[in-house]
Design an enzyme around this catalytic site. Structure first.
Site, PDB file in Angstrom:
ATOM      1  N   ASP A 121      -8.411   4.436  11.604  1.00 55.13           N
ATOM      2  CA  ASP A 121      -7.076   5.021  11.645  1.00 55.13           C
ATOM      3  C   ASP A 121      -7.010   6.374  10.961  1.00 55.13           C
ATOM      4  O   ASP A 121      -6.256   7.254  11.392  1.00 55.13           O
ATOM      5  CB  ASP A 121      -6.065   4.062  11.024  1.00 55.13           C
ATOM      6  CG  ASP A 121      -5.674   2.943  11.972  1.00 55.13           C
ATOM      7  OD1 ASP A 121      -5.929   3.082  13.185  1.00 55.13           O
ATOM      8  OD2 ASP A 121      -5.122   1.930  11.506  1.00 55.13           O
ATOM      9  N   SER A 152      -5.236  -8.774   7.125  1.00 56.42           N
ATOM     10  CA  SER A 152      -4.709  -7.443   7.359  1.00 56.42           C
ATOM     11  C   SER A 152      -4.214  -7.425   8.801  1.00 56.42           C
ATOM     12  O   SER A 152      -5.000  -7.632   9.726  1.00 56.42           O
ATOM     13  CB  SER A 152      -5.801  -6.392   7.143  1.00 56.42           C
ATOM     14  OG  SER A 152      -5.328  -5.110   7.511  1.00 56.42           O
ATOM     15  N   ASP A 194       0.818  -1.209   0.000  1.00 56.35           N
ATOM     16  CA  ASP A 194       0.000   0.000   0.000  1.00 56.35           C
ATOM     17  C   ASP A 194       0.853   1.259   0.000  1.00 56.35           C
ATOM     18  O   ASP A 194       0.670   2.150  -0.838  1.00 56.35           O
ATOM     19  CB  ASP A 194      -0.920   0.018   1.219  1.00 56.35           C
ATOM     20  CG  ASP A 194      -2.012  -1.038   1.146  1.00 56.35           C
ATOM     21  OD1 ASP A 194      -1.877  -1.986   0.348  1.00 56.35           O
ATOM     22  OD2 ASP A 194      -2.990  -0.922   1.893  1.00 56.35           O
ATOM     23  N   ARG A 249      -1.490   5.114  17.126  1.00 53.49           N
ATOM     24  CA  ARG A 249      -1.694   6.104  16.062  1.00 53.49           C
ATOM     25  C   ARG A 249      -1.331   7.532  16.453  1.00 53.49           C
ATOM     26  O   ARG A 249      -0.731   8.255  15.663  1.00 53.49           O
ATOM     27  CB  ARG A 249      -3.125   6.035  15.540  1.00 53.49           C
ATOM     28  CG  ARG A 249      -3.515   4.719  14.862  1.00 53.49           C
ATOM     29  CD  ARG A 249      -2.372   4.068  14.156  1.00 53.49           C
ATOM     30  NE  ARG A 249      -2.758   2.931  13.337  1.00 53.49           N
ATOM     31  CZ  ARG A 249      -1.957   1.918  13.083  1.00 53.49           C
ATOM     32  NH1 ARG A 249      -0.756   1.885  13.623  1.00 53.49           N
ATOM     33  NH2 ARG A 249      -2.349   0.924  12.311  1.00 53.49           N
TER      34      ARG A 249
END
Length: 406
Positions: free
Chosen positions: A127, A182, A18, A98
């Site tokens: 996120d 994932s 990604d 995060r």
């Protein structure tokens, strides 16, 4: 956003499919210089390949930062002082990482003179909210690029085709296979989403888990450990002091070997949908149990109960991305005030997925008085006759209401 207005952007970069595609896409679509930032927060992967891939893509400024100690000491431990669980089960392993990553993105943007940051979070997930709320809190004027909300590369097949078209190397795992899930990992946890987990009725395969043995395959002999606390934070295991990151890593090792920390849950995302995820949080599971045991001995009853009332709100703030906010700071000050007395040791027994508290002590802050609590003769330390008036006063409203119904 006018593409030409962006001259330099800092990209949160892992070197995976990604973000490798995003790097090239930014260079082409925005025509801007890209700075890459890769955070080591204990995901357990070699990070130097990210540098090599960034260099191959023409990146001149590459940041690979070891943030493990800051992650645990400034984010994980403050959260655990609150005994934080989201929706009663989730230990917030992804959520708490995060704000740290976004904070460092903003710092690097300032250091390099970048006018934007970019991330690889999708438009369906939490996120994106966590990254961007943090970014705006720390730099209200920052520009943010979220490619998943702009481009049409909305499947793995399209991403792979784009990578092939632009000569982007996509590496598989060493054994030639790649996990279908994932996954997100750091020192606190590893998560799994997608693939067959998208059916909440499907049981995860035994080969999915990476950090822990299955409870039924854990040792037949229990493991006993002692955790030492100072002002609410763990500082030692079995009398040996560790740095915050090293302590959590050691608890992960011990817990994983005893089948501790697996969770399978359906959670409510902030963007509105339900999502099924599986998590391994061995060290965090042990730490939560130990911390609550330490508080049970040292915290005043009403302070402890008020903390428990505040915890779900605190958990929602962390989950939804509101770490750098006045309300989270306010709660943290109150929580940290209670932790001044949370000092001592907790003994735990770990056995086949279970964490059992089997002892706790505090030389300086214990509120447990054996002379009062004993079932034996208490030498006048507690006058049991006092309970009569206490009960009658507390029953007064009930008696009045009972007469009214009468």
């Amino acid at each position: 956003m006018a593409h030409g207005a962006i001259k330099k952007v800092v990209l949160a970069y892992s070197g995976g499919l990604d973000t490798s595609v995003i790097l090239k896409w930014l260079q082409i679509e925005y025509g801007c210089e890209v700075v890459t930032f890769t955070a080591d927060i204990g995901q357990g992967e070699e990070l130097e390949p990210a540098r090599t891939k960034a260099q191959a893509a023409g990146v001149q400024e590459i940041y690979i930062d070891d943030l493990r100690e800051e992650f645990v000491s400034d984010f994980v431990f403050p959260m655990f002082r609150a005994n934080t669980l989201y929706e009663g089960e989730y230990l917030l392993g992804t959520s708490i990482a995060r704000p740290l990553i976004a904070k460092r993105l903003i710092e690097i943007a300032a250091e390099t003179g970048a006018d934007a940051i970019a991330h690889g979070a999708t438009g369906k997930g939490n996120d994106q909210v966590r990254f961007e709320l943090t970014a705006y809190a720390l730099n209200p004027e920052i520009k943010i690029i979220a490619p998943w909300r702009e481009w049409d590369l909305l499947s793995r097949e399209k991403l792979m085709a784009y990578a092939e078209q632009h000569g982007i190397a996509v590496e598989m795992k060493r054994d030639g296979t790649k996990s279908p899930y994932s996954m997100d990992a750091n020192l606190l946890h590893i998560s799994y989403e997608g693939y067959d987990l998208e059916d909440p009725w499907v049981e995860p395969g035994s080969d999915m888990w990476r950090w822990s043995v299955a409870p039924e395959q854990a040792p037949d002999q229990a493991t006993t450990i002692e955790i030492g606390f100072e002002q609410g934070d763990p500082v030692a295991i079995n009398g040996q002091r560790f740095s915050p990151a090293a302590l959590l890593a050691e608890l992960n090792r011990i817990g994983g070997a005893n089948g501790i920390g697996r969770a399978d849950l359906v959670e409510n995302r902030y963007v509105g949908m339900k999502s099924r995820g599986c998590y391994e949080t061995p060290g965090g599971t042990i730490l939560l149990k130990a911390h609550r045991a330490m508080e049970s001995l040292t915290l005043d009853r009403e302070a402890a109960h008020l903390k428990d009332e505040l915890m779900p709100r605190y958990a929602s703030l962390v989950y939804n991305g509101y770490w750098f906010t006045p309300e989270r700071n306010m709660l943290q000050v109150a929580i940290d005030e209670t932790q001044k007395v949370v000092n001592g040791e907790v003994r735990l027994r770990l056995y086949k997925g279970n964490v059992m508290v089997v002892g706790r002590k505090s030389a300086s802050n214990s509120l447990f008085d054996a002379a009062i609590a004993t079932f034996e003769e208490d030498a006048g330390a507690y006058n049991q006759a006092d309970a009569t008036g206490f009960i009658r006063l507390n029953a007064l409203r009930l008696r009045v209401a009972g007469r009214q119904r009468g």
